[in-house]
Design a protein around this motif. Sequence first.
Motif, PDB file in Angstrom:
ATOM      1  N   MET A 321       8.717  -8.065 -10.973  1.00 58.61           N
ATOM      2  CA  MET A 321      10.063  -8.660 -10.959  1.00 58.61           C
ATOM      3  C   MET A 321      10.151  -9.657 -12.100  1.00 58.61           C
ATOM      4  O   MET A 321       9.138 -10.032 -12.707  1.00 58.61           O
ATOM      5  N   LYS A 322      11.363 -10.073 -12.373  1.00 60.03           N
ATOM      6  CA  LYS A 322      11.568 -11.044 -13.461  1.00 60.03           C
ATOM      7  C   LYS A 322      12.814 -11.865 -13.140  1.00 60.03           C
ATOM      8  O   LYS A 322      13.558 -11.536 -12.206  1.00 60.03           O
ATOM      9  N   GLY A 323      13.029 -12.918 -13.917  1.00 54.52           N
ATOM     10  CA  GLY A 323      14.241 -13.728 -13.768  1.00 54.52           C
ATOM     11  C   GLY A 323      14.155 -14.701 -12.606  1.00 54.52           C
ATOM     12  O   GLY A 323      13.082 -15.012 -12.094  1.00 54.52           O
ATOM     13  N   ASP A 324      15.338 -15.174 -12.201  1.00 54.07           N
ATOM     14  CA  ASP A 324      15.444 -16.187 -11.140  1.00 54.07           C
ATOM     15  C   ASP A 324      15.371 -15.475  -9.783  1.00 54.07           C
ATOM     16  O   ASP A 324      16.283 -14.750  -9.391  1.00 54.07           O
ATOM     17  N   ILE A 416      14.474  -6.548 -11.607  1.00 54.79           N
ATOM     18  CA  ILE A 416      13.403  -5.581 -11.314  1.00 54.79           C
ATOM     19  C   ILE A 416      12.879  -4.998 -12.629  1.00 54.79           C
ATOM     20  O   ILE A 416      13.665  -4.484 -13.438  1.00 54.79           O
ATOM     21  N   ASN A 417      11.581  -5.091 -12.803  1.00 52.13           N
ATOM     22  CA  ASN A 417      10.964  -4.577 -14.020  1.00 52.13           C
ATOM     23  C   ASN A 417      10.590  -3.101 -13.771  1.00 52.13           C
ATOM     24  O   ASN A 417       9.458  -2.785 -13.387  1.00 52.13           O
ATOM     25  N   TYR A 418      11.562  -2.223 -13.989  1.00 49.61           N
ATOM     26  CA  TYR A 418      11.362  -0.813 -13.615  1.00 49.61           C
ATOM     27  C   TYR A 418      10.183  -0.163 -14.326  1.00 49.61           C
ATOM     28  O   TYR A 418       9.522   0.708 -13.757  1.00 49.61           O
ATOM     29  N   LYS A 419       9.915  -0.606 -15.552  1.00 52.31           N
ATOM     30  CA  LYS A 419       8.801   0.005 -16.294  1.00 52.31           C
ATOM     31  C   LYS A 419       7.486  -0.201 -15.522  1.00 52.31           C
ATOM     32  O   LYS A 419       6.664   0.715 -15.409  1.00 52.31           O
ATOM     33  N   GLU A 420       7.302  -1.398 -14.993  1.00 46.43           N
ATOM     34  CA  GLU A 420       6.086  -1.683 -14.224  1.00 46.43           C
ATOM     35  C   GLU A 420       6.130  -1.022 -12.840  1.00 46.43           C
ATOM     36  O   GLU A 420       5.128  -0.509 -12.350  1.00 46.43           O
ATOM     37  N   VAL A 421       7.332  -1.058 -12.235  1.00 40.78           N
ATOM     38  CA  VAL A 421       7.467  -0.497 -10.879  1.00 40.78           C
ATOM     39  C   VAL A 421       7.121   0.997 -10.886  1.00 40.78           C
ATOM     40  O   VAL A 421       6.487   1.506  -9.950  1.00 40.78           O
ATOM     41  N   GLU A 422       7.486   1.682 -11.964  1.00 47.08           N
ATOM     42  CA  GLU A 422       7.169   3.115 -12.106  1.00 47.08           C
ATOM     43  C   GLU A 422       5.686   3.385 -11.845  1.00 47.08           C
ATOM     44  O   GLU A 422       5.309   4.383 -11.249  1.00 47.08           O
ATOM     45  N   LYS A 423       4.845   2.435 -12.292  1.00 45.60           N
ATOM     46  CA  LYS A 423       3.382   2.626 -12.190  1.00 45.60           C
ATOM     47  C   LYS A 423       2.898   2.535 -10.740  1.00 45.60           C
ATOM     48  O   LYS A 423       1.760   2.869 -10.450  1.00 45.60           O
ATOM     49  N   PHE A 424       3.772   2.020  -9.858  1.00 46.09           N
ATOM     50  CA  PHE A 424       3.385   1.844  -8.449  1.00 46.09           C
ATOM     51  C   PHE A 424       3.952   2.931  -7.536  1.00 46.09           C
ATOM     52  O   PHE A 424       3.839   2.843  -6.316  1.00 46.09           O
ATOM     53  N   LYS A 425       4.560   3.955  -8.150  1.00 40.78           N
ATOM     54  CA  LYS A 425       5.200   4.984  -7.317  1.00 40.78           C
ATOM     55  C   LYS A 425       4.208   5.719  -6.413  1.00 40.78           C
ATOM     56  O   LYS A 425       4.597   6.329  -5.426  1.00 40.78           O
ATOM     57  N   ASP A 426       2.926   5.651  -6.760  1.00 45.02           N
ATOM     58  CA  ASP A 426       1.914   6.333  -5.935  1.00 45.02           C
ATOM     59  C   ASP A 426       1.224   5.353  -4.979  1.00 45.02           C
ATOM     60  O   ASP A 426       0.211   5.692  -4.376  1.00 45.02           O
ATOM     61  N   PHE A 427       1.763   4.145  -4.854  1.00 39.60           N
ATOM     62  CA  PHE A 427       1.045   3.098  -4.114  1.00 39.60           C
ATOM     63  C   PHE A 427       1.141   3.246  -2.607  1.00 39.60           C
ATOM     64  O   PHE A 427       0.182   3.031  -1.867  1.00 39.60           O
ATOM     65  N   GLY A 428       2.327   3.588  -2.112  1.00 40.90           N
ATOM     66  CA  GLY A 428       2.543   3.597  -0.660  1.00 40.90           C
ATOM     67  C   GLY A 428       3.215   2.311  -0.221  1.00 40.90           C
ATOM     68  O   GLY A 428       4.217   1.896  -0.808  1.00 40.90           O
ATOM     69  N   GLY A 429       2.649   1.644   0.769  1.00 43.23           N
ATOM     70  CA  GLY A 429       3.274   0.409   1.247  1.00 43.23           C
ATOM     71  C   GLY A 429       2.303  -0.454   2.007  1.00 43.23           C
ATOM     72  O   GLY A 429       1.182  -0.046   2.323  1.00 43.23           O
ATOM     73  N   ILE A 430       2.773  -1.669   2.272  1.00 45.99           N
ATOM     74  CA  ILE A 430       1.990  -2.644   3.035  1.00 45.99           C
ATOM     75  C   ILE A 430       2.956  -3.385   3.957  1.00 45.99           C
ATOM     76  O   ILE A 430       4.044  -3.787   3.539  1.00 45.99           O
TER      77      ILE A 430
END
Length: 463
Positions: A321-324, A416-430
């Motif tokens: 994430m980014k910004g305020d 939302i920093n979509y470029k970074e979020v893309e890398k987590f698409k295989d993460f699942g959840g917590i």
Amino acid sequence: MFAKKTYVERRRQLMKDVSKGLILIVGNSDSAFNYQANTYSFRQDSTFRYFFGYDLQGLVGVIDVESGDEYLFGEEVSMDDIIWTGPVPTLSERAKGIGVKHSGTIRELRALIDKAVFAGRKVHFVPQYRRENVEFVADLLHIDSEYIAAYVSVELIAACVKQRSIKSEEEIVEIEKAIATAYDMHTTMMHMASKTGTYEYQIAGTMEGIALAGGGPVSFPIILTTHGEILHGHDHSLKIKKGRMIVSDAGCENPAGYCSDITRSVPVGGKFDDRQRLIYQAVLDAQLLVFDLCKPNVKYSDIHKAAVQKLGEGLKSIGLMKGDIHEAVEQGAMGMFMPHGLGHMMGLDVHDMENYGENYVGYDKKNVRSTQFGLASLRLGRELKSGFVLTDEPGCYFVPALIDQWKAEKKCSSFINYKEVEKFKDFGGIRIEDDVLITLNGCRLLGKPIPKTIDEIETEMSR
Ligand code: GLY
Ligand code: MN
Ligand code: MN
């Protein structure tokens, strides 16, 4: 069951809180599974159990608010019943056991209700969630079952919510017993998840067995999945593999009918990798913050916002994430990572009293439910009171379809920093969930603490 006095006092309070008429409280009956004599496990209606105590089929309670008369209706057991299902006390003995003066058959119930209906008296009932009880109540009251919702008593709902929201000492004792069983369920899960190659259903099945061995069923179908991004992941068909987090959301009912609802998320194999460690700590920081904020007169919707802000700050430090972040929360950006609410009330139902209608339980005239994605799913938004039992269950999920949609729409793209979020698409959840009691000036974690920090989980999984 509690002592007779508890049920007498609960009904006495109900009589004070409902102005006039009759109160009709329908207990559950057995429901056929695949043929009439092969039934689902019996589950009593929680309103009936709260006011009339018995965990038995086919009973109906009536309270005449004006005369103060109380009734327990049902059918007397026949010799056939005794042969097949064993002896039970007579109806009048059962009525006496909960301090109810009158008892009678269902035919006598019909006569009593007829008399009230034809005299123009109000008959109060809460929403019915089983088709057979919808038909039964509609038939009793001579109304069309399709329109039964229009006849539900908001006055009775409010009176039930008022009492059931505030848990007594004896109820807290029972809830903590249910959490003790959940402790065993989740620590066993941790031991099993430390070995790869196990199937999800082996873990879920073992946990369900622990619930049953604790004297009650699970409080809802177990969520046990290496795809934690599927919020209600009831599919348990996968073999667990290193690199995945297991989200284990499970609780039980104890013999008195009170629930637990606990979630732990653990790394398959027993050691968090770097990515898992970062996301887990962000969720844990949000979950722990809630304990600092919960106290009477604070709105749970404000605590939800504070918790997702904490989560957002954690995600910002990871670069997702980014910004305020305060502004991100206001604009609904956190819904992408946590599309559900922070928690709900818990008691005789795991989502306590949800059959009355969520807004009657979790909101009021001063606190109206938000329509913002994420916050709209919060079941409890109103001001907390001492005696509430609720869940604290933030989570962080990477739902590929949701990421794709928001990214395509450039939704909240300044946060939302979509470029970074893309890398987590295989993460699942917590998700991390505990059960909490609101006290006079704060709150307390209910039950013995279940391993929750990264160190505690890794230690438990290495046992
Ligand atoms: N068991 C679903 C929930 O935690 O509310
Ligand atoms: Mn849960
Ligand atoms: Mn929950």
